[in-house]
Design an enzyme around this catalytic site. Structure first.
Site, short mmCIF file in Angstrom:
data_model
loop_
_atom_site.label_atom_id
_atom_site.label_comp_id
_atom_site.label_asym_id
_atom_site.label_seq_id
_atom_site.Cartn_x
_atom_site.Cartn_y
_atom_site.Cartn_z
N ARG A 181 51.45 -3.60 16.01
CA ARG A 181 52.02 -2.25 16.17
C ARG A 181 51.21 -1.17 15.46
NH1 ARG A 181 53.65 -4.99 19.19
NH2 ARG A 181 55.77 -5.62 19.68
N SER A 230 62.38 0.07 18.23
CA SER A 230 62.41 -0.66 16.95
C SER A 230 62.09 0.31 15.82
CB SER A 230 61.38 -1.78 16.95
OG SER A 230 61.78 -2.78 17.84
N GLU A 301 58.31 1.52 11.69
CA GLU A 301 57.46 1.49 12.88
C GLU A 301 57.50 2.88 13.54
OE1 GLU A 301 57.86 -1.82 15.68
OE2 GLU A 301 57.59 -0.42 17.35
C1 LIG Z 1 64.56 1.65 24.34
C2 LIG Z 1 63.20 1.47 23.71
C3 LIG Z 1 62.57 0.24 23.77
C4 LIG Z 1 61.30 0.07 23.19
N1 LIG Z 1 60.70 -1.16 23.26
C5 LIG Z 1 59.47 -1.33 22.74
C6 LIG Z 1 58.81 -2.61 22.82
O1 LIG Z 1 59.30 -3.57 23.38
N2 LIG Z 1 57.59 -2.72 22.27
C7 LIG Z 1 56.97 -1.68 21.64
O2 LIG Z 1 55.85 -1.86 21.16
N3 LIG Z 1 57.57 -0.48 21.54
C8 LIG Z 1 58.79 -0.28 22.08
N4 LIG Z 1 59.41 0.94 21.98
C9 LIG Z 1 58.72 2.03 21.25
C10 LIG Z 1 57.83 2.92 22.12
O3 LIG Z 1 58.24 2.91 23.47
C11 LIG Z 1 56.36 2.54 22.03
O4 LIG Z 1 55.87 2.59 20.71
C12 LIG Z 1 55.49 3.47 22.89
O5 LIG Z 1 54.18 2.94 22.94
C13 LIG Z 1 55.44 4.90 22.37
O6 LIG Z 1 54.86 5.69 23.39
P1 LIG Z 1 55.18 7.23 23.52
O7 LIG Z 1 54.35 7.76 24.61
O8 LIG Z 1 56.64 7.47 23.63
O9 LIG Z 1 54.64 7.76 22.13
P2 LIG Z 1 55.41 8.69 21.09
O10 LIG Z 1 56.65 8.01 20.66
O11 LIG Z 1 55.52 10.06 21.64
O12 LIG Z 1 54.36 8.69 19.89
C14 LIG Z 1 54.19 7.54 19.10
C15 LIG Z 1 52.91 7.72 18.27
O13 LIG Z 1 51.79 7.66 19.16
C16 LIG Z 1 50.99 8.84 19.01
N5 LIG Z 1 50.47 9.19 20.34
C17 LIG Z 1 51.18 9.38 21.47
N6 LIG Z 1 50.36 9.69 22.49
C18 LIG Z 1 49.10 9.69 21.98
C19 LIG Z 1 47.81 9.95 22.53
N7 LIG Z 1 47.64 10.28 23.82
N8 LIG Z 1 46.74 9.86 21.71
C20 LIG Z 1 46.87 9.53 20.40
N9 LIG Z 1 48.08 9.29 19.82
C21 LIG Z 1 49.17 9.36 20.61
C22 LIG Z 1 51.95 9.90 18.48
O14 LIG Z 1 51.25 10.92 17.79
C23 LIG Z 1 52.85 9.07 17.57
O15 LIG Z 1 52.23 8.89 16.31
C24 LIG Z 1 60.67 1.15 22.54
C25 LIG Z 1 61.31 2.40 22.50
C26 LIG Z 1 62.55 2.56 23.07
C27 LIG Z 1 63.21 3.91 23.01
#
Ligand SMILES: Cc1cc2nc3c(=O)[nH]c(=O)nc-3n(C[C@H](O)[C@H](O)[C@H](O)COP(=O)(O)OP(=O)(O)OC[C@H]3O[C@@H](n4cnc5c(N)ncnc54)[C@H](O)[C@@H]3O)c2cc1C
Length: 312
Positions: A181, A230, A301
């Protein structure tokens, strides 16, 4: 919002030179899964790489911090908002997903689910797990998102991004410093595209795998609520974060409108009227109780972005 980084009319006009959209004091809550948080001092939706390069250079020249938001599925935006520039990738340049032989190229703003579905369309396997992660490819790369024994790094070949200096670069997978992660990408880089290897697979097998992941997810996680996924990383050792949280008696615990999910106690929920402060305080209380009961320091996380109300 207290203006920690004053932006005068000249700087405003400089930022507004781009083709994309520039907004000032833009509310961010609606752009996150938790639906909480203050405003972005500047929210920018660049329309292409050139815009992004320009913004990074202007930010560097003017000492403005830059924060990137995917779809906000793993963040708490604090109530005092985010100072400086917040970037949100959208539009075709950043969301296009296409096949390149036995590989899939996906924009940094593309939804993980779209990537999994595109791979299936072309009979390509290995990306099925992405169907169950509700984020963007930029977020998946930055977080090394994973599920069901797969991680984003596993299929990744290379990552494109725009550095703080405004250079458009390509990084090989081994240069991204992936671990559980987490990644160690160059500081401040914005991920604009990722290339995944994806061997040919049977359409039925790929479809069944994706359906299985979605069904499992639906049965075990509160996927239709205001949550951030998470909250804590699983610590080294036998017990997962949710088991420690359960042992510490935190299931269902509340602060204000924030609650530890009954269904999956490593998920925090906004039950309606929570503030970002409620959610973060609840997370810290969980950490304290787990440490007192089990002697384990849980590591967040979820990324906490911005400042608390009243902080500059
Ligand atoms: C219901 C639910 C279930 C989930 N299940 C999982 C799972 O099974 N496994 C898992 O790993 N995660 C899970 N997550 C967490 C999340 O979906 C992941 O971490 C996902 O990868 C985050 O993507 P995001 O686009 O929403 O990023 P954000 O939440 O918007 O950002 C997360 C981080 O990434 C950075 N970031 C975003 N985009 C970029 C970019 N283009 N360049 C550089 N940095 C960037 C942001 O600055 C921030 O620090 C879950 C979340 C929810 C709500």
């Amino acid at each position: 919002m207290q203006q920690k980084f004053p932006i005068n009319d000249t700087l405003k006009a400089t930022l507004e030179q781009i083709k994309g959209r520039v907004q000032f004091d833009a509310p961010l809550g609606a752009l996150t899964w938790f639906r909480v948080g203050g405003v972005a001092q500047v929210l920018i939706k660049p329309s292409d790489i050139e815009d992004l390069q320009y913004i990074q250079k202007v930010a560097l020249d003017n000492n403005l911090p830059v924060t990137v938001l995917g779809v906000g599925s793993n963040v708490i935006v604090r109530d005092g908002g985010i100072s400086g520039i917040t970037i949100k990738l959208g539009g075709p340049s950043f969301t296009m997903v296409y096949q390149e032989g036995n590989a899939i190229s996906a924009g940094g703003g593309a939804l993980d689910r779209t990537v999994a579905e595109t791979a299936r369309e072309f009979g390509l396997s290995g990306l099925e797990f992405l169907v169950s992660i509700p984020g963007t490819i930029g977020g998946a790369v930055f977080m090394n998102a994973g599920a069901y024994d797969f991680e984003t790094k596993d299929a990744l070949v290379s990552v494109e991004g725009v550095t703080v200096e405004g250079n458009h670069v390509t990084l090989a997978r081994q240069d991204c410093g992936f671990s559980y992660r987490s990644s160690r990408l160059p500081k401040g880089i914005i991920v604009t595209r990722a290339l995944f290897e994806a061997p040919s697979g049977g359409l039925e097998e790929i479809t069944l795998k994706m359906q299985g992941f979605l069904a499992k997810r639906e049965a075990t996680q509160p996927t239709r609520t205001r949550t951030g996924g998470s909250t804590f990383k699983n610590p080294p050792g036998e017990l997962k974060a949710w088991q420690l949280i359960d042992q510490a008696g935190c299931r269902g615990m509340m602060i204000g409108g924030a609650q530890v999910s009954h269904m999956h106690c490593n998920f925090l929920l906004n039950t309606g009227g929570a503030t970002a402060q409620d959610i973060e305080d609840l997370g810290e209380l969980v950490r304290k109780k787990v440490y007192e009961k089990c002697g384990v320091q849980l590591e967040w996380e979820i990324k906490r972005l911005g400042v608390n109300r009243g902080e500059g």
